[in-house]
Design a protein around this motif. Structure first.
Motif, PDB file in Angstrom:
ATOM      1  N   VAL A  64     -17.892  -9.813   0.385  1.00 27.87           N
ATOM      2  CA  VAL A  64     -17.869  -9.497   1.803  1.00 27.87           C
ATOM      3  C   VAL A  64     -18.543  -8.147   2.037  1.00 27.87           C
ATOM      4  CG1 VAL A  64     -15.593  -8.410   1.644  1.00 27.87           C
ATOM      5  CG2 VAL A  64     -16.384  -9.314   3.851  1.00 27.87           C
ATOM      6  N   LYS A  65     -19.224  -8.016   3.163  1.00 23.63           N
ATOM      7  CA  LYS A  65     -19.851  -6.757   3.539  1.00 23.63           C
ATOM      8  C   LYS A  65     -19.051  -6.163   4.696  1.00 23.63           C
ATOM      9  CE  LYS A  65     -24.470  -4.783   4.252  1.00 23.63           C
ATOM     10  NZ  LYS A  65     -24.658  -4.329   2.866  1.00 23.63           N
ATOM     11  N   ILE A  66     -18.635  -4.905   4.558  1.00 24.37           N
ATOM     12  CA  ILE A  66     -17.842  -4.230   5.577  1.00 24.37           C
ATOM     13  C   ILE A  66     -18.724  -3.179   6.243  1.00 24.37           C
ATOM     14  CG2 ILE A  66     -15.730  -2.965   6.085  1.00 24.37           C
ATOM     15  CD1 ILE A  66     -15.198  -5.685   4.886  1.00 24.37           C
ATOM     16  N   THR A  67     -18.862  -3.275   7.555  1.00 24.24           N
ATOM     17  CA  THR A  67     -19.720  -2.353   8.296  1.00 24.24           C
ATOM     18  C   THR A  67     -18.978  -1.804   9.508  1.00 24.24           C
ATOM     19  OG1 THR A  67     -20.664  -4.224   9.533  1.00 24.24           O
ATOM     20  CG2 THR A  67     -21.872  -3.468   7.581  1.00 24.24           C
ATOM     21  N   GLY A  68     -19.502  -0.719  10.037  1.00 24.88           N
ATOM     22  CA  GLY A  68     -18.914  -0.124  11.224  1.00 24.88           C
ATOM     23  C   GLY A  68     -19.966   0.153  12.281  1.00 24.88           C
ATOM     24  N   LYS A  69     -19.579   0.030  13.537  1.00 20.59           N
ATOM     25  CA  LYS A  69     -20.466   0.349  14.657  1.00 20.59           C
ATOM     26  C   LYS A  69     -20.014   1.669  15.265  1.00 20.59           C
ATOM     27  CE  LYS A  69     -22.457  -1.607  18.887  1.00 20.59           C
ATOM     28  NZ  LYS A  69     -22.450  -2.779  19.810  1.00 20.59           N
ATOM     29  N   PHE A  70     -20.967   2.573  15.431  1.00 18.78           N
ATOM     30  CA  PHE A  70     -20.640   3.911  15.908  1.00 18.78           C
ATOM     31  C   PHE A  70     -21.384   4.198  17.205  1.00 18.78           C
ATOM     32  CE2 PHE A  70     -19.705   3.882  11.451  1.00 18.78           C
ATOM     33  CZ  PHE A  70     -18.629   4.747  11.285  1.00 18.78           C
TER      34      PHE A  70
ATOM     35  N   GLY B 288     -20.165 -14.809   9.123  1.00 14.78           N
ATOM     36  CA  GLY B 288     -20.646 -15.250   7.815  1.00 14.78           C
ATOM     37  C   GLY B 288     -21.578 -16.429   7.964  1.00 14.78           C
ATOM     38  N   TYR B 289     -22.416 -16.619   6.974  1.00 15.68           N
ATOM     39  CA  TYR B 289     -23.390 -17.711   6.957  1.00 15.68           C
ATOM     40  C   TYR B 289     -23.075 -18.634   5.791  1.00 15.68           C
ATOM     41  CZ  TYR B 289     -27.962 -20.046   7.237  1.00 15.68           C
ATOM     42  OH  TYR B 289     -28.964 -20.982   7.371  1.00 15.68           O
ATOM     43  N   SER B 290     -23.174 -19.955   6.019  1.00 11.62           N
ATOM     44  CA  SER B 290     -22.948 -20.953   4.971  1.00 11.62           C
ATOM     45  C   SER B 290     -21.497 -20.866   4.491  1.00 11.62           C
ATOM     46  CB  SER B 290     -23.962 -20.746   3.834  1.00 11.62           C
ATOM     47  OG  SER B 290     -23.911 -21.791   2.889  1.00 11.62           O
ATOM     48  N   LEU B 291     -21.284 -20.677   3.200  1.00 14.36           N
ATOM     49  CA  LEU B 291     -19.922 -20.527   2.688  1.00 14.36           C
ATOM     50  C   LEU B 291     -19.223 -19.377   3.410  1.00 14.36           C
ATOM     51  CD1 LEU B 291     -17.640 -21.125   0.664  1.00 14.36           C
ATOM     52  CD2 LEU B 291     -18.817 -19.643  -0.975  1.00 14.36           C
ATOM     53  N   GLY B 292     -19.989 -18.331   3.750  1.00 20.25           N
ATOM     54  CA  GLY B 292     -19.410 -17.220   4.496  1.00 20.25           C
ATOM     55  C   GLY B 292     -18.914 -17.645   5.860  1.00 20.25           C
ATOM     56  N   GLY B 293     -19.615 -18.592   6.504  1.00 24.65           N
ATOM     57  CA  GLY B 293     -19.150 -19.124   7.771  1.00 24.65           C
ATOM     58  C   GLY B 293     -17.864 -19.918   7.606  1.00 24.65           C
ATOM     59  N   ALA B 294     -17.759 -20.651   6.499  1.00 18.56           N
ATOM     60  CA  ALA B 294     -16.535 -21.412   6.229  1.00 18.56           C
ATOM     61  C   ALA B 294     -15.356 -20.480   6.000  1.00 18.56           C
ATOM     62  CB  ALA B 294     -16.748 -22.312   5.013  1.00 18.56           C
ATOM     63  N   VAL B 295     -15.595 -19.363   5.306  1.00 20.27           N
ATOM     64  CA  VAL B 295     -14.524 -18.384   5.087  1.00 20.27           C
ATOM     65  C   VAL B 295     -14.130 -17.744   6.420  1.00 20.27           C
ATOM     66  CG1 VAL B 295     -13.862 -16.277   3.884  1.00 20.27           C
ATOM     67  CG2 VAL B 295     -15.295 -17.957   2.724  1.00 20.27           C
ATOM     68  N   THR B 296     -15.123 -17.502   7.282  1.00 24.20           N
ATOM     69  CA  THR B 296     -14.822 -16.993   8.621  1.00 24.20           C
ATOM     70  C   THR B 296     -13.872 -17.925   9.348  1.00 24.20           C
ATOM     71  OG1 THR B 296     -16.980 -15.909   8.788  1.00 24.20           O
ATOM     72  CG2 THR B 296     -15.852 -16.399  10.849  1.00 24.20           C
ATOM     73  N   ASN B 297     -14.166 -19.212   9.273  1.00 27.40           N
ATOM     74  CA  ASN B 297     -13.317 -20.214   9.908  1.00 27.40           C
ATOM     75  C   ASN B 297     -11.928 -20.235   9.274  1.00 27.40           C
ATOM     76  OD1 ASN B 297     -13.109 -22.314  11.889  1.00 27.40           O
ATOM     77  ND2 ASN B 297     -13.133 -23.803  10.222  1.00 27.40           N
ATOM     78  N   ALA B 298     -11.897 -20.113   7.943  1.00 24.63           N
ATOM     79  CA  ALA B 298     -10.608 -20.128   7.235  1.00 24.63           C
ATOM     80  C   ALA B 298      -9.738 -18.945   7.662  1.00 24.63           C
ATOM     81  CB  ALA B 298     -10.848 -20.106   5.731  1.00 24.63           C
TER      82      ALA B 298
ATOM     83  N   PHE C 104     -18.601 -12.207   5.652  1.00 23.55           N
ATOM     84  CA  PHE C 104     -18.403 -12.901   4.380  1.00 23.55           C
ATOM     85  C   PHE C 104     -19.734 -13.458   3.881  1.00 23.55           C
ATOM     86  CE2 PHE C 104     -14.198 -13.370   6.454  1.00 23.55           C
ATOM     87  CZ  PHE C 104     -13.422 -12.711   5.505  1.00 23.55           C
ATOM     88  N   ALA C 105     -19.997 -13.274   2.603  1.00 22.72           N
ATOM     89  CA  ALA C 105     -21.249 -13.745   2.019  1.00 22.72           C
ATOM     90  C   ALA C 105     -21.169 -15.233   1.709  1.00 22.72           C
ATOM     91  CB  ALA C 105     -21.567 -12.963   0.753  1.00 22.72           C
ATOM     92  N   GLY C 106     -22.315 -15.897   1.785  1.00 28.36           N
ATOM     93  CA  GLY C 106     -22.393 -17.309   1.446  1.00 28.36           C
ATOM     94  C   GLY C 106     -22.643 -17.509  -0.038  1.00 28.36           C
ATOM     95  N   THR C 107     -22.997 -18.722  -0.394  1.00 24.14           N
ATOM     96  CA  THR C 107     -23.223 -19.070  -1.795  1.00 24.14           C
ATOM     97  C   THR C 107     -24.371 -18.248  -2.375  1.00 24.14           C
ATOM     98  OG1 THR C 107     -22.524 -21.325  -1.292  1.00 24.14           O
ATOM     99  CG2 THR C 107     -23.667 -20.963  -3.384  1.00 24.14           C
ATOM    100  N   SER C 108     -24.102 -17.580  -3.496  1.00 18.66           N
ATOM    101  CA  SER C 108     -25.145 -16.796  -4.160  1.00 18.66           C
ATOM    102  C   SER C 108     -25.197 -17.021  -5.660  1.00 18.66           C
ATOM    103  CB  SER C 108     -24.949 -15.296  -3.883  1.00 18.66           C
ATOM    104  OG  SER C 108     -23.693 -14.855  -4.369  1.00 18.66           O
ATOM    105  N   ASP C 109     -24.228 -17.763  -6.217  1.00 19.25           N
ATOM    106  CA  ASP C 109     -24.257 -18.100  -7.639  1.00 19.25           C
ATOM    107  C   ASP C 109     -23.388 -19.333  -7.875  1.00 19.25           C
ATOM    108  OD1 ASP C 109     -21.519 -17.261  -7.903  1.00 19.25           O
ATOM    109  OD2 ASP C 109     -22.209 -15.203  -8.129  1.00 19.25           O
ATOM    110  N   PHE C 110     -23.392 -19.834  -9.113  1.00 22.08           N
ATOM    111  CA  PHE C 110     -22.674 -21.069  -9.406  1.00 22.08           C
ATOM    112  C   PHE C 110     -21.170 -20.914  -9.210  1.00 22.08           C
ATOM    113  CE2 PHE C 110     -20.570 -24.069 -12.325  1.00 22.08           C
ATOM    114  CZ  PHE C 110     -21.073 -25.256 -11.807  1.00 22.08           C
ATOM    115  N   GLY C 111     -20.665 -19.696  -9.428  1.00 18.90           N
ATOM    116  CA  GLY C 111     -19.238 -19.470  -9.233  1.00 18.90           C
ATOM    117  C   GLY C 111     -18.806 -19.736  -7.807  1.00 18.90           C
ATOM    118  N   ASP C 112     -19.710 -19.488  -6.866  1.00 20.39           N
ATOM    119  CA  ASP C 112     -19.387 -19.750  -5.462  1.00 20.39           C
ATOM    120  C   ASP C 112     -19.235 -21.240  -5.187  1.00 20.39           C
ATOM    121  OD1 ASP C 112     -19.500 -17.056  -4.992  1.00 20.39           O
ATOM    122  OD2 ASP C 112     -21.553 -17.080  -4.223  1.00 20.39           O
TER     123      ASP C 112
END
Length: 420
Positions: free
Chosen positions: A96-102, A163-173, A114-122
Motif C-alpha cells: 500500500v502507498k500512504i500519501t498526504g495532501k497539504f 486502488g487498481y486491479s487487486l488494489g481495487g478489490a482490496v479497496t472494496n474489501a 492499495f497496490a495491484g498484482t505485481s508478483d506471483f505472490g499476489d
C-alpha cells in the motif's frame, strides 16, 4: 415514479469528478511503484518519446500530494521501499502507498492506495478476497495510519481509499470491513476502486467467481461503469478477443486491464462536453488508439464478444490528437476534444461536439435531403425524414456523401458555403 439516475461520478450525493480523477492518479502511482525498479523505466518521458505511444506516462502524485514517510507514521523503515510502497511485516503481498495532501503546509487529507498484482505472490492473495480475509495483512498499517490521522486532527471522511486491479478489490474489501478495522475509523472514508472484480457481499462462492473469469460467464452490474470501453488497437481488431474472453487469454483478454493503468479515461469523461448527461450504467466508448491506427480506424460502438450493450445509445469520446469517430445504431453523442476530427454519421439522431481543431462531419444523402438551420447558440441543425436529426457544434465542414463525388460545405456564420 421513475427513479432519477445519478451522474456517473456522483458520490455521496454530490459531484465527485475531481475526487475520482485524483483517486485514480493515486491508484496508478501505487500500481506502477509496486513493480519496483521497472516503474522508473515506465515513468520516463524519454521512453514515451521513442516508443511513439500515446500512453500517459505521468506517474507523479497529484498536485499538493506527497508520500508520508515511515518517520512520520512511526513505522519500521524496512517496511517501506525506495518508491514509497509499504508492505506488511507478515506478507509482502500486502502492499500500500500512504500519501498526504497539504494546503498551506497543513495536512488536509490522507490517501491509502492499495497496490495491484505485481508478483506471483499476489496471485495467491486472490484466494483471500472471499470474506475479506485479505485485510488481515493490512490491519497493522491501517491502525498506524488511523492513529496518525487522528493525531493530525483528521477524521475518517478525510481519508481517500483507492486502488487498481487487486488494489481495487482490496479497496472494496476494506469498505465492507470499515466498521470493524481500526475501531471503525474508516467507516466514513471515501472509496474509489478501479478495474477490479466485485468482492464483498456477493451471492456466490469464490469458486463461482473463478468460473466467471475463466469461462466468460460475465455478469452485468446495475449502477456500475462496466459499459465503458477503451477502444484500443486490440479492441479494434474485428476478431477480438481472438479466442475466449477469459483470464486465460493473456494477450487479448487482459489487454485493456494491463494497458488501462497507462490511460486516463476518467479525466476524458470528466472533461467531455456531454459529462452532465453521462449517468450511471452508460455506454461510453473512449478512443485509445495508437498514432499508427488512429488515422485509419474509426472509433465506434462495435459488436464484440464482450459488448452486451451493443446498439444502445452511446457516448463516443475522442482525444486531443485528432480522431475518426463513427456513430452506432443508437442515438449517439460524439465528442472530438482537440485535433482535426472526422465524424461519420448514419441515419440515427446524433449530436456532435467538434471542440478545438478543424472538424469535418460526413453525412448520408444530399444537401437538399435536409432542412438546415443555424441556431443562435452556434449549433447547426440538419433534419431529414430519411437520415435523421443531426446537431453539430463547433464543426467547420459538412460533407454530403449522396453524390457521385462527395460535396463539402464550409460552415459559415449564416450559411453552408459549397467547396465542391
Amino acid at each position: 415514479m421513475q427513479e432519477k439516475k445519478l451522474a456517473i461520478f456522483d458520490y455521496k450525493g454530490q459531484g465527485a469528478s475531481e475526487d475520482v480523477i485524483e483517486a485514480y492518479q493515486l491508484a496508478r502511482v501505487s500500481q506502477i511503484n509496486a513493480f519496483g525498479g521497472i516503474s522508473l523505466l515506465v515513468d520516463n518521458r524519454v521512453v514515451k518519446l521513442f516508443s511513439g505511444s500515446d500512453y500517459d506516462t505521468n506517474f507523479d502524485l497529484p498536485s499538493g500530494w506527497r508520500e508520508l514517510l515511515p518517520s512520520e507514521l512511526d513505522v519500521d523503515p524496512s517496511l517501506c521501499d525506495g518508491l514509497g510502497i509499504y508492505s506488511s511485516a507478515t506478507s509482502s503481498s500486502a502492499q500500500v502507498k500512504i500519501t498526504g495532501k497539504f494546503e498551506n503546509g497543513q495536512l488536509t487529507e490522507i490517501g491509502v492506495a492499495f497496490a495491484g498484482t505485481s508478483d506471483f505472490g499476489d496471485v495467491l492473495a486472490y484466494l483471500d478476497l472471499e470474506d475479506q480475509r485479505i485485510m488481515s495483512g493490512f490491519e497493522r498499517i491501517l491502525d498506524v495510519k488511523a492513529s496518525f490521522a487522528q493525531a493530525n486532527g483528521l477524521i475518517g471522511s478525510d481519508i481517500t481509499v483507492t486502488g487498481y486491479s487487486l488494489g481495487g478489490a482490496v479497496t472494496n474489501a476494506l469498505s465492507f470491513k470499515s466498521g470493524v478495522i481500526s475501531n471503525g475509523f474508516y467507516a466514513d472514508s471515501n472509496y474509489f476502486g478501479f478495474a477490479y472484480r466485485a468482492v464483498g457481499d456477493v451471492d456466490e462462492s469464490l469458486v463461482a467467481g473463478l468460473y466467471e473469469v475463466v469461462f466468460n460467464d460475465d455478469k452485468t452490474f446495475i449502477g456500475s461503469t462496466d459499459n465503458i470501453v477503451l477502444f484500443d488497437d486490440v479492441y479494434a481488431n474485428p476478431l477480438f478477443p481472438l479466442g475466449i474472453f477469459s483470464l486465460l487469454n493473456v494477450t487479448n483478454g487482459w489487454a485493456a486491464h494491463v494497458c488501462g493503468v497507462f490511460e486516463t479515461p476518467y479525466t476524458t469523461l470528466a472533461n467531455s462536453t456531454f459529462y452532465d448527461e453521462i449517468q450511471t450504467d452508460p455506454t461510453v466508448v473512449i478512443a485509445a488508439l495508437s498514432p499508427v491506427l488512429r488515422g485509419i480506424t474509426r472509433v465506434s460502438d462495435v459488436s464484440r464478444m464482450t459488448s452486451d450493450y451493443y446498439g444502445s445509445d452511446a457516448f463516443l469520446l475522442g482525444t486531443d490528437a485528432g480522431d475518426k469517430l463513427r456513430d452506432g445504431q443508437g442515438n449517439d453523442a460524439l465528442d472530438g476534444f482537440g485535433g482535426d476530427d472526422h465524424f461519420d454519421l448514419s441515419t440515427s439522431t446524433d449530436r456532435v461536439a467538434g471542440c478545438a481543431g478543424k472538424d469535418e462531419v460526413f453525412v448520408e444523402g444530399k444537401v437538399l435531403d435536409y432542412d438546415i438551420y443555424l441556431h443562435d447558440d452556434g449549433v447547426l441543425y440538419m433534419e431529414s425524414d430519411t437520415y435523421g436529426l443531426k446537431a453539430l457544434a463547433d464543426v467547420e465542414q459538412v460533407t454530403f456523401k449522396g453524390y457521385w463525388i462527395d460535396r463539402t460545405f464550409d460552415v459559415e456564420s449564416n450559411k453552408l458555403d459549397s467547396r465542391s
